[in-house]
Design a protein around this motif. Structure first.
Motif, mmCIF file in Angstrom:
data_model
loop_
_atom_site.group_PDB
_atom_site.id
_atom_site.type_symbol
_atom_site.label_atom_id
_atom_site.label_comp_id
_atom_site.label_asym_id
_atom_site.label_seq_id
_atom_site.Cartn_x
_atom_site.Cartn_y
_atom_site.Cartn_z
ATOM 1 N N LYS A 2 43.073 32.711 46.023
ATOM 2 C CA LYS A 2 42.511 33.886 46.666
ATOM 3 C C LYS A 2 42.602 33.733 48.172
ATOM 4 O O LYS A 2 42.731 32.629 48.698
ATOM 5 C CB LYS A 2 41.076 34.126 46.219
ATOM 6 C CG LYS A 2 40.067 33.103 46.713
ATOM 7 C CD LYS A 2 38.667 33.488 46.251
ATOM 8 C CE LYS A 2 37.619 32.611 46.900
ATOM 9 N NZ LYS A 2 36.278 32.982 46.501
ATOM 10 N N TRP A 132 35.768 46.134 42.334
ATOM 11 C CA TRP A 132 36.784 45.102 42.102
ATOM 12 C C TRP A 132 36.363 44.260 40.900
ATOM 13 O O TRP A 132 36.003 43.098 41.024
ATOM 14 C CB TRP A 132 36.953 44.235 43.349
ATOM 15 C CG TRP A 132 37.405 45.008 44.540
ATOM 16 C CD1 TRP A 132 36.617 45.514 45.537
ATOM 17 C CD2 TRP A 132 38.742 45.371 44.866
ATOM 18 N NE1 TRP A 132 37.381 46.176 46.457
ATOM 19 C CE2 TRP A 132 38.706 46.100 46.065
ATOM 20 C CE3 TRP A 132 39.981 45.154 44.237
ATOM 21 C CZ2 TRP A 132 39.848 46.612 46.664
ATOM 22 C CZ3 TRP A 132 41.116 45.668 44.827
ATOM 23 C CH2 TRP A 132 41.040 46.381 46.023
ATOM 24 N N TYR A 133 36.457 44.837 39.718
ATOM 25 C CA TYR A 133 35.895 44.217 38.516
ATOM 26 C C TYR A 133 36.632 42.956 38.081
ATOM 27 O O TYR A 133 35.993 41.990 37.656
ATOM 28 C CB TYR A 133 35.830 45.238 37.381
ATOM 29 C CG TYR A 133 34.999 46.441 37.746
ATOM 30 C CD1 TYR A 133 33.650 46.302 38.049
ATOM 31 C CD2 TYR A 133 35.573 47.697 37.821
ATOM 32 C CE1 TYR A 133 32.882 47.393 38.409
ATOM 33 C CE2 TYR A 133 34.805 48.805 38.184
ATOM 34 C CZ TYR A 133 33.465 48.641 38.476
ATOM 35 O OH TYR A 133 32.711 49.729 38.844
ATOM 36 N N GLU A 134 37.946 42.952 38.153
ATOM 37 C CA GLU A 134 38.694 41.752 37.758
ATOM 38 C C GLU A 134 38.372 40.582 38.684
ATOM 39 O O GLU A 134 38.203 39.447 38.221
ATOM 40 C CB GLU A 134 40.194 42.023 37.742
ATOM 41 C CG GLU A 134 40.663 42.726 36.501
ATOM 42 C CD GLU A 134 40.324 41.976 35.215
ATOM 43 O OE1 GLU A 134 40.554 40.755 35.130
ATOM 44 O OE2 GLU A 134 39.812 42.626 34.278
ATOM 45 N N GLN A 135 38.291 40.849 39.980
ATOM 46 C CA GLN A 135 37.950 39.784 40.930
ATOM 47 C C GLN A 135 36.517 39.310 40.704
ATOM 48 O O GLN A 135 36.230 38.121 40.801
ATOM 49 C CB GLN A 135 38.138 40.256 42.383
ATOM 50 C CG GLN A 135 39.573 40.478 42.756
ATOM 51 C CD GLN A 135 40.055 41.903 42.465
ATOM 52 O OE1 GLN A 135 39.486 42.622 41.660
ATOM 53 N NE2 GLN A 135 41.134 42.288 43.108
ATOM 54 N N ALA A 137 34.924 39.359 37.824
ATOM 55 C CA ALA A 137 34.944 38.556 36.596
ATOM 56 C C ALA A 137 35.458 37.146 36.880
ATOM 57 O O ALA A 137 34.923 36.157 36.346
ATOM 58 C CB ALA A 137 35.799 39.235 35.530
ATOM 59 N N ALA A 138 36.474 37.035 37.731
ATOM 60 C CA ALA A 138 37.002 35.706 38.088
ATOM 61 C C ALA A 138 35.938 34.875 38.794
ATOM 62 O O ALA A 138 35.834 33.663 38.559
ATOM 63 C CB ALA A 138 38.244 35.845 38.960
ATOM 64 N N ARG A 141 33.528 33.680 36.138
ATOM 65 C CA ARG A 141 34.138 32.620 35.318
ATOM 66 C C ARG A 141 34.137 31.282 36.057
ATOM 67 O O ARG A 141 33.914 30.237 35.448
ATOM 68 C CB ARG A 141 35.557 33.012 34.910
ATOM 69 C CG ARG A 141 35.618 34.001 33.772
ATOM 70 C CD ARG A 141 37.032 34.107 33.221
ATOM 71 N NE ARG A 141 37.403 35.431 32.819
ATOM 72 C CZ ARG A 141 37.779 36.448 33.598
ATOM 73 N NH1 ARG A 141 37.860 36.294 34.895
ATOM 74 N NH2 ARG A 141 38.091 37.614 33.102
ATOM 75 N N LEU A 160 30.020 43.111 32.979
ATOM 76 C CA LEU A 160 31.358 43.604 33.334
ATOM 77 C C LEU A 160 32.156 43.963 32.090
ATOM 78 O O LEU A 160 32.829 44.993 32.049
ATOM 79 C CB LEU A 160 32.122 42.560 34.146
ATOM 80 C CG LEU A 160 31.803 42.459 35.626
ATOM 81 C CD1 LEU A 160 32.666 41.389 36.277
ATOM 82 C CD2 LEU A 160 31.994 43.776 36.331
ATOM 83 N N TYR A 161 32.081 43.106 31.077
ATOM 84 C CA TYR A 161 32.775 43.409 29.830
ATOM 85 C C TYR A 161 32.241 44.711 29.223
ATOM 86 O O TYR A 161 33.011 45.545 28.733
ATOM 87 C CB TYR A 161 32.626 42.275 28.822
ATOM 88 C CG TYR A 161 33.470 41.060 29.117
ATOM 89 C CD1 TYR A 161 34.795 41.182 29.530
ATOM 90 C CD2 TYR A 161 32.954 39.779 28.954
ATOM 91 C CE1 TYR A 161 35.567 40.064 29.785
ATOM 92 C CE2 TYR A 161 33.728 38.658 29.198
ATOM 93 C CZ TYR A 161 35.032 38.806 29.617
ATOM 94 O OH TYR A 161 35.806 37.701 29.866
ATOM 95 N N ASN A 164 33.633 47.604 30.987
ATOM 96 C CA ASN A 164 35.052 47.797 30.658
ATOM 97 C C ASN A 164 35.265 48.154 29.185
ATOM 98 O O ASN A 164 36.385 48.068 28.687
ATOM 99 C CB ASN A 164 35.859 46.542 30.997
ATOM 100 C CG ASN A 164 36.122 46.416 32.469
ATOM 101 O OD1 ASN A 164 36.079 47.387 33.213
ATOM 102 N ND2 ASN A 164 36.398 45.202 32.898
ATOM 103 N N GLN A 166 34.324 46.567 26.438
ATOM 104 C CA GLN A 166 34.683 45.400 25.640
ATOM 105 C C GLN A 166 33.398 44.848 25.016
ATOM 106 O O GLN A 166 32.911 43.793 25.410
ATOM 107 C CB GLN A 166 35.353 44.342 26.521
ATOM 108 C CG GLN A 166 36.666 44.795 27.151
ATOM 109 C CD GLN A 166 37.173 43.781 28.157
ATOM 110 O OE1 GLN A 166 36.729 43.757 29.300
ATOM 111 N NE2 GLN A 166 38.113 42.939 27.723
#
Length: 193
Positions: A2, A132-135, A137-138, A141, A160-161, A164, A166
């Motif tokens: 990043k 910025w959901y993917e960022q 989530a990272a 994690r 977040l899941y 999305n 999920q």
């Protein structure tokens, strides 16, 4: 990997070494540099954390953590938790100054050590707020990778899941949050919802 950028005043340059080490450990998934709270700030810090376990004691948490920052301005842990308290205040009050304060406290924490679970959680919170959901989530994690017993990171990743669409992944995260931190009522609320 990043991208990260920080500006240090002359009296803050001493934080750059640990911050750079944190960037390396985060990028290569290594154990992060250690951080602590000095003895003078420890009681106020622990009181602030205790107040954060309740939605009704956010003001007390902010006051305790501000006192801890005064006693130990070098600790990224205190700044990260102060950012969390200010974020909770913003989420209740939805007033701009609290969001700005939370972001500023987060930057102070990140400048001192960007690879701590508490810092990653707040990075995720702020990134999710910006969409910025993917960022985000990272970030959650990585917080879990560093501290697999961090219920808040699991809960926020589950949220977040859920956002999305999920639900199975969200359910796994919420259950894990309860398993590692069964006393946190927020974990049970999210699973129940």
């Amino acid at each position: 990997a990043k991208d990260w950028r920080a500006e240090y005043s002359p009296d803050q340059v001493r934080y750059a070494g640990v911050a750079l080490a944190g960037m390396v450990t985060g990028t290569f998934h290594l154990p992060p540099p250690a951080s602590s709270v000095n003895r003078a700030a420890r009681d106020a810090y622990l009181k602030g954390l205790n107040h954060l376990r309740s939605d009704t004691q956010v003001d007390e948490a902010i006051a305790s953590l501000e006192k801890a920052v005064t006693a130990d301005p070098d600790s990224p842990l205190i700044y990260a938790e102060l950012s969390r308290a200010q974020w909770l205040k913003y989420s209740v009050a939805t007033q701009g100054p609290w969001l700005d304060r939370a972001a500023d406290s987060f930057r102070q924490a990140e400048q001192r050590n960007p690879d701590l679970p508490q810092v990653h959680i707040m990075a995720g919170v702020l990134k999710a707020h910006e969409g910025w959901y993917e960022q985000a989530a990272a970030e959650y994690r990585r917080a879990i990778e560093i501290d697999p017993r961090n219920g808040e990171a699991y809960r926020r990743l589950g949220a977040l899941y859920e956002h999305n669409n999920q639900p199975e992944e969200a359910l796994v995260c919420f259950r894990q949050a309860i398993e590692v931190d069964p006393k946190n009522f927020r974990n049970h609320q999210y699973l129940g919802a």
